[in-house]
Design a protein around this motif. Structure first.
Motif, short mmCIF file in Angstrom:
data_model
loop_
_atom_site.label_atom_id
_atom_site.label_comp_id
_atom_site.label_asym_id
_atom_site.label_seq_id
_atom_site.Cartn_x
_atom_site.Cartn_y
_atom_site.Cartn_z
N THR A 108 0.87 -1.18 0.00
CA THR A 108 0.00 0.00 0.00
C THR A 108 0.90 1.22 0.00
OG1 THR A 108 -1.75 -1.13 1.23
CG2 THR A 108 -1.79 1.27 1.22
N ILE A 111 -3.19 3.76 -1.24
CA ILE A 111 -3.75 2.99 -2.36
C ILE A 111 -3.09 1.62 -2.39
CG2 ILE A 111 -4.01 2.86 -4.87
CD1 ILE A 111 -4.07 5.91 -4.93
N HIS A 112 -3.91 0.57 -2.41
CA HIS A 112 -3.41 -0.80 -2.41
C HIS A 112 -3.04 -1.21 -3.83
CE1 HIS A 112 -3.61 -5.25 -1.64
NE2 HIS A 112 -3.06 -4.85 -0.49
N SER A 165 -3.36 -3.93 -5.38
CA SER A 165 -4.37 -4.73 -6.08
C SER A 165 -5.36 -3.86 -6.84
CB SER A 165 -5.12 -5.63 -5.09
OG SER A 165 -5.83 -4.86 -4.14
N GLN A 166 -5.54 -2.60 -6.42
CA GLN A 166 -6.45 -1.71 -7.11
C GLN A 166 -5.96 -1.40 -8.53
OE1 GLN A 166 -6.82 0.83 -3.11
NE2 GLN A 166 -8.09 1.68 -4.72
N ASP A 168 -4.17 -3.82 -10.21
CA ASP A 168 -3.85 -5.16 -10.71
C ASP A 168 -2.34 -5.40 -10.71
OD1 ASP A 168 -6.52 -5.93 -11.18
OD2 ASP A 168 -6.52 -4.83 -13.07
#
Length: 253
Positions: A8, A12-13, A15-16, A18
Motif C-alpha cells: 500500500t 492505495i493498495h 491490487s487496485q 492489478d
C-alpha cells in the motif's frame, strides 16, 4: 518485505491497479537488515589512532518489483506512474507486516521488464526519509489529572520518541511533568490559563495555544518531553486533560 504479495502506497493498495509484488531471483530472500551507517572520525597527522566523532546513518533504500497481473497497456502504465511518482514522502506498507510504516519516494532508475506482449513487471528504487521504519500513529486515552497523578506510557520501539501532546488546562496555574524513567529535567509551564488548550510537538519543538496573541515559549522551561524505550512513568502535576500521540521507531526495516 520481499515475501509480501501486495503493498500500500499513499493509501492505495497495489491490487487496485492489478499489481502484485514479485521476487524474480533464485534462492533465499535477501533484503536490508538495518540502514547503512558510517563512522565519523578525524585523523591528525602524527597520530595513527583517529578521533571518533559519532556515527551517521543513511536513509533506508531498497528495491521493489511490481508485476502486472492482467498485462499492461499504455494507459495502465500511466496510471501506475501517477500513483507512484510523488514529489514528497508518502506512507508505504507491506501486507506481510501492515503495522510497519515507511515514508518513501520512488527515485533513481526505474525499469519496465516485459516480453514484448504487454506482460511484465516494473523495477523501482525506494528511498525513505530516514534510516528507520515506524509504527502507525498511536493515540493514547485522555488522562484526566486532578491535581497530581502518575501515569505510564509504553514505548515499544527501538529508540526514544518525542510525542505530540494535546493539553486542556483546568484551572489557572502551572503544569509539570517528571519522567521518572529518565531522571532528566522536568517538562514545565509556569502558568497556563483556565480552559486553555495547547498542542506541544516535542519532536519539532513547536507549541501552539488556543489563546490568541500569546507566546507560550516564554512560560516554558524548554525541556521537551522524551519517552525512552520501554515503560515511561510520568508524574503530572497540575489539573488538566492530556493526550499523547506518537509513533514507535524501529531500527530494522
Amino acid at each position: 518485505m520481499l515475501e509480501s504479495v501486495d503493498i500500500t502506497f499513499d493509501e492505495i493498495h497495489s491490487s487496485q491497479l492489478d499489481l502484485t509484488q514479485v521476487y524474480v531471483d533464485s534462492g533465499l530472500f535477501e533484503e536490508k537488515f538495518v540502514a547503512p551507517s558510517t563512522i565519523n572520525e578525524v585523523t591528525i597527522r602524527g597520530n595513527d589512532t583517529p578521533y571518533f566523532q559519532g556515527v551517521s546513518r543513511s536513509p533506508l533504500e531498497f528495491t521493489v518489483k511490481l508485476y502486472f497481473e492482467e498485462g499492461f497497456t499504455s494507459e495502465t502504465v500511466r496510471n501506475v506512474a501517477r500513483w507512484l511518482i510523488k514529489n514528497d514522502y508518502r506512507p508505504l506498507t507491506f501486507d506481510s507486516n501492515p503495522e510497519r510504516v515507511f515514508y518513501a519516494m520512488f527515485t533513481g532508475d526505474s525499469n519496465l521488464i516485459h516480453n514484448g506482449c504487454e506482460q511484465g513487471y516494473i523495477v523501482l528504487n525506494v528511498r525513505c526519509n530516514s534510516p528507520y521504519s515506524y509504527s502507525k500513529l498511536k493515540d493514547s486515552d485522555d488522562f484526566h489529572i486532578n491535581g497530581e497523578q502518575m501515569i505510564e506510557i509504553m514505548n515499544d520501539g527501538d529508540l526514544p520518541i518525542n510525542p505530540i501532546m494535546d493539553i486542556y488546562k483546568i484551572g489557572r496555574g502551572s503544569l509539570r511533568i517528571d519522567n521518572f524513567s529518565r531522571r532528566d529535567e522536568p517538562f514545565e509551564f509556569d502558568i497556563l490559563e483556565d480552559e486553555e488548550t495547547l498542542e506541544v510537538d516535542n519532536e519539532e519543538a513547536i507549541i501552539t495555544t488556543s489563546i490568541s496573541n500569546t507566546d507560550r515559549y516564554d512560560n516554558f522551561n524548554e525541556n521537551f518531553l522524551t519517552l525512552e524505550r520501554g515503560v515511561n512513568r510520568l508524574l503530572i502535576k497540575g489539573s488538566c486533560i492530556i493526550r499523547f500521540r506518537y509513533q514507535f521507531v524501529f531500527l530494522q526495516g
